[in-house]
Motif scaffolding. Structure first.
Motif, PDB file in Angstrom:
ATOM      1  N   ILE A  75       2.284 -14.973   2.894  1.00  0.00           N
ATOM      2  CA  ILE A  75       0.964 -14.853   2.273  1.00  0.00           C
ATOM      3  C   ILE A  75      -0.085 -14.427   3.292  1.00  0.00           C
ATOM      4  O   ILE A  75      -0.865 -13.490   3.051  1.00  0.00           O
ATOM      5  CB  ILE A  75       0.552 -16.185   1.609  1.00  0.00           C
ATOM      6  CG1 ILE A  75       1.499 -16.534   0.442  1.00  0.00           C
ATOM      7  CG2 ILE A  75      -0.884 -16.097   1.107  1.00  0.00           C
ATOM      8  CD1 ILE A  75       1.509 -15.528  -0.679  1.00  0.00           C
ATOM      9  N   THR A  76      -0.132 -15.103   4.428  1.00  0.00           N
ATOM     10  CA  THR A  76      -1.172 -14.812   5.420  1.00  0.00           C
ATOM     11  C   THR A  76      -1.032 -13.406   6.005  1.00  0.00           C
ATOM     12  O   THR A  76      -2.034 -12.722   6.234  1.00  0.00           O
ATOM     13  CB  THR A  76      -1.140 -15.841   6.561  1.00  0.00           C
ATOM     14  OG1 THR A  76       0.191 -15.919   7.108  1.00  0.00           O
ATOM     15  CG2 THR A  76      -1.545 -17.214   6.055  1.00  0.00           C
ATOM     16  N   SER A  77       0.188 -12.963   6.221  1.00  0.00           N
ATOM     17  CA  SER A  77       0.381 -11.624   6.787  1.00  0.00           C
ATOM     18  C   SER A  77       0.063 -10.531   5.771  1.00  0.00           C
ATOM     19  O   SER A  77      -0.350  -9.434   6.139  1.00  0.00           O
ATOM     20  CB  SER A  77       1.806 -11.457   7.308  1.00  0.00           C
ATOM     21  OG  SER A  77       2.760 -11.613   6.279  1.00  0.00           O
ATOM     22  N   SER A  78       0.240 -10.818   4.493  1.00  0.00           N
ATOM     23  CA  SER A  78      -0.018  -9.812   3.463  1.00  0.00           C
ATOM     24  C   SER A  78      -1.513  -9.499   3.332  1.00  0.00           C
ATOM     25  O   SER A  78      -1.887  -8.381   2.965  1.00  0.00           O
ATOM     26  CB  SER A  78       0.529 -10.276   2.112  1.00  0.00           C
ATOM     27  OG  SER A  78      -0.170 -11.416   1.639  1.00  0.00           O
ATOM     28  N   VAL A  79      -2.380 -10.477   3.654  1.00  0.00           N
ATOM     29  CA  VAL A  79      -3.823 -10.282   3.504  1.00  0.00           C
ATOM     30  C   VAL A  79      -4.317  -9.124   4.370  1.00  0.00           C
ATOM     31  O   VAL A  79      -5.113  -8.287   3.924  1.00  0.00           O
ATOM     32  CB  VAL A  79      -4.576 -11.579   3.848  1.00  0.00           C
ATOM     33  CG1 VAL A  79      -6.086 -11.334   3.817  1.00  0.00           C
ATOM     34  CG2 VAL A  79      -4.204 -12.691   2.880  1.00  0.00           C
ATOM     35  N   ASP A  80      -3.847  -9.057   5.601  1.00  0.00           N
ATOM     36  CA  ASP A  80      -4.307  -8.024   6.540  1.00  0.00           C
ATOM     37  C   ASP A  80      -3.268  -6.926   6.750  1.00  0.00           C
ATOM     38  O   ASP A  80      -3.357  -6.173   7.722  1.00  0.00           O
ATOM     39  CB  ASP A  80      -4.653  -8.665   7.892  1.00  0.00           C
ATOM     40  CG  ASP A  80      -5.799  -9.655   7.787  1.00  0.00           C
ATOM     41  OD1 ASP A  80      -6.777  -9.345   7.082  1.00  0.00           O
ATOM     42  OD2 ASP A  80      -5.716 -10.737   8.398  1.00  0.00           O
ATOM     43  N   LEU A  81      -2.321  -6.822   5.847  1.00  0.00           N
ATOM     44  CA  LEU A  81      -1.211  -5.890   6.049  1.00  0.00           C
ATOM     45  C   LEU A  81      -1.676  -4.437   6.054  1.00  0.00           C
ATOM     46  O   LEU A  81      -1.223  -3.632   6.878  1.00  0.00           O
ATOM     47  CB  LEU A  81      -0.158  -6.103   4.958  1.00  0.00           C
ATOM     48  CG  LEU A  81       1.229  -5.510   5.213  1.00  0.00           C
ATOM     49  CD1 LEU A  81       1.828  -6.084   6.487  1.00  0.00           C
ATOM     50  CD2 LEU A  81       2.156  -5.786   4.038  1.00  0.00           C
ATOM     51  N   ILE A  82      -2.563  -4.091   5.153  1.00  0.00           N
ATOM     52  CA  ILE A  82      -3.051  -2.707   5.082  1.00  0.00           C
ATOM     53  C   ILE A  82      -3.875  -2.364   6.321  1.00  0.00           C
ATOM     54  O   ILE A  82      -3.705  -1.293   6.929  1.00  0.00           O
ATOM     55  CB  ILE A  82      -3.887  -2.491   3.805  1.00  0.00           C
ATOM     56  CG1 ILE A  82      -3.022  -2.730   2.556  1.00  0.00           C
ATOM     57  CG2 ILE A  82      -4.469  -1.081   3.778  1.00  0.00           C
ATOM     58  CD1 ILE A  82      -1.858  -1.781   2.425  1.00  0.00           C
ATOM     59  N   ARG A  83      -4.750  -3.267   6.713  1.00  0.00           N
ATOM     60  CA  ARG A  83      -5.580  -3.010   7.888  1.00  0.00           C
ATOM     61  C   ARG A  83      -4.740  -2.912   9.159  1.00  0.00           C
ATOM     62  O   ARG A  83      -5.010  -2.068  10.026  1.00  0.00           O
ATOM     63  CB  ARG A  83      -6.627  -4.121   8.044  1.00  0.00           C
ATOM     64  CG  ARG A  83      -7.586  -4.219   6.859  1.00  0.00           C
ATOM     65  CD  ARG A  83      -8.612  -5.321   7.060  1.00  0.00           C
ATOM     66  NE  ARG A  83      -9.427  -5.500   5.859  1.00  0.00           N
ATOM     67  CZ  ARG A  83     -10.498  -4.775   5.573  1.00  0.00           C
ATOM     68  NH1 ARG A  83     -10.891  -3.829   6.403  1.00  0.00           N
ATOM     69  NH2 ARG A  83     -11.185  -4.997   4.461  1.00  0.00           N
TER      70      ARG A  83
END
Length: 259
Positions: A80-88
């Protein structure tokens, strides 16, 4: 279906990128991959010391009980936490070539799955040491993990999307996960810790808590988990995943512009 065609097309990329991430993660570390073992073991020892020795829990096979909870929770929270900033964090890739954005999520999940397999190996070793009898219900780990990975993928799709638009989402997610951690039964039995019927209800409506409960039943106690609840959460996960894939497919062309 377009999703499966794209997964097949970009599967080699996802695997190669996952291997590269794993190699990079341990490249500048003295203990290398041993950290993937030491981190969950150290967490388990802390909880076993506090709840197993100091507070004297009566839960059977408590060290393995805790380690299963840590293994499942660690995967979910990191996903979950890694998915939040995955695009950036992958801006240098998506700004140059087109790649379906959920392929980046699959890549990240492969990295976490590899680490999780190491933890399950430790669980197997601990079961041998504790001489836990193995029965046919061990096979229920397969549908348990299928539902678990599907649910993690489904939830992460939405955090991937909204993480592009909400810059502070990672902080909100961290707070929510901290609260959820103590309501998921990582180091205690929810049904025993809350008066009836609240414990039963909390354990059913929290999918991670329920899946941890089912995995413990299959591995430690040779009991059959609730097939009805597994089926319900699988259907919910599939519907959530379908909605998340559609949401990302409609908006992924705008991600580069926003970031």
């Amino acid at each position: 279906m377009k999703f499966f065609k794209e997964v097949k097309k970009y599967w080699r990329f996802a695997v190669y990128a996952a291997k590269s991430d794993l190699q990079e993660e341990v490249a500048n570390s003295y203990l290398n991959w041993l950290w993937w073992i030491l981190e969950p073991l150290s967490s388990m020892l802390v909880y076993v010391l506090i709840f197993g020795i100091v507070l004297k829990t009566d839960e059977a096979y408590f060290p393995i009980f805790v380690f299963i909870g840590i293994t499942v929770w660690d995967y979910f929270s990191r996903c979950i936490t890694s998915s939040v900033d995955l695009i950036r964090n992958n801006q240098h890739i998506i700004s140059r070539i087109y790649i379906p954005k959920y392929i980046l999520l699959i890549q990240r999940m492969l990295v976490l799955i590899f680490k999780m397999l190491i933890c399950w190996g430790i669980v197997a070793l601990m079961m041998i040491i504790y001489k836990i009898p193995i029965g046919i219900n061990l096979l229920y780990m397969i549908p348990n993990l299928v539902v678990f990975f599907t649910f993690c993928f489904a939830c992460s799709l939405y955090f991937l999307h909204f993480g592009v638009y909400v810059s502070d989402l990672s902080r909100l997610v961290a707070i929510a996960l901290n609260l959820m951690f103590y309501l998921t039964g990582i180091f205690f039995n929810i049904q025993k810790s809350f008066p009836a019927p609240y414990g039963y209800f909390l354990q059913r409506i929290n999918p991670i808590a329920h899946l941890i409960f089912c995995m413990r039943k299959s591995l430690l106690y040779n009991e059959t988990p609730s097939r009805v609840m597994l089926g319900i959460w699988f259907v919910i996960s599939i519907l959530l995943a379908a909605g998340g894939i559609r949401l990302i497919s409609k908006n992924e062309n705008n991600y580069v512009k926003i970031i």
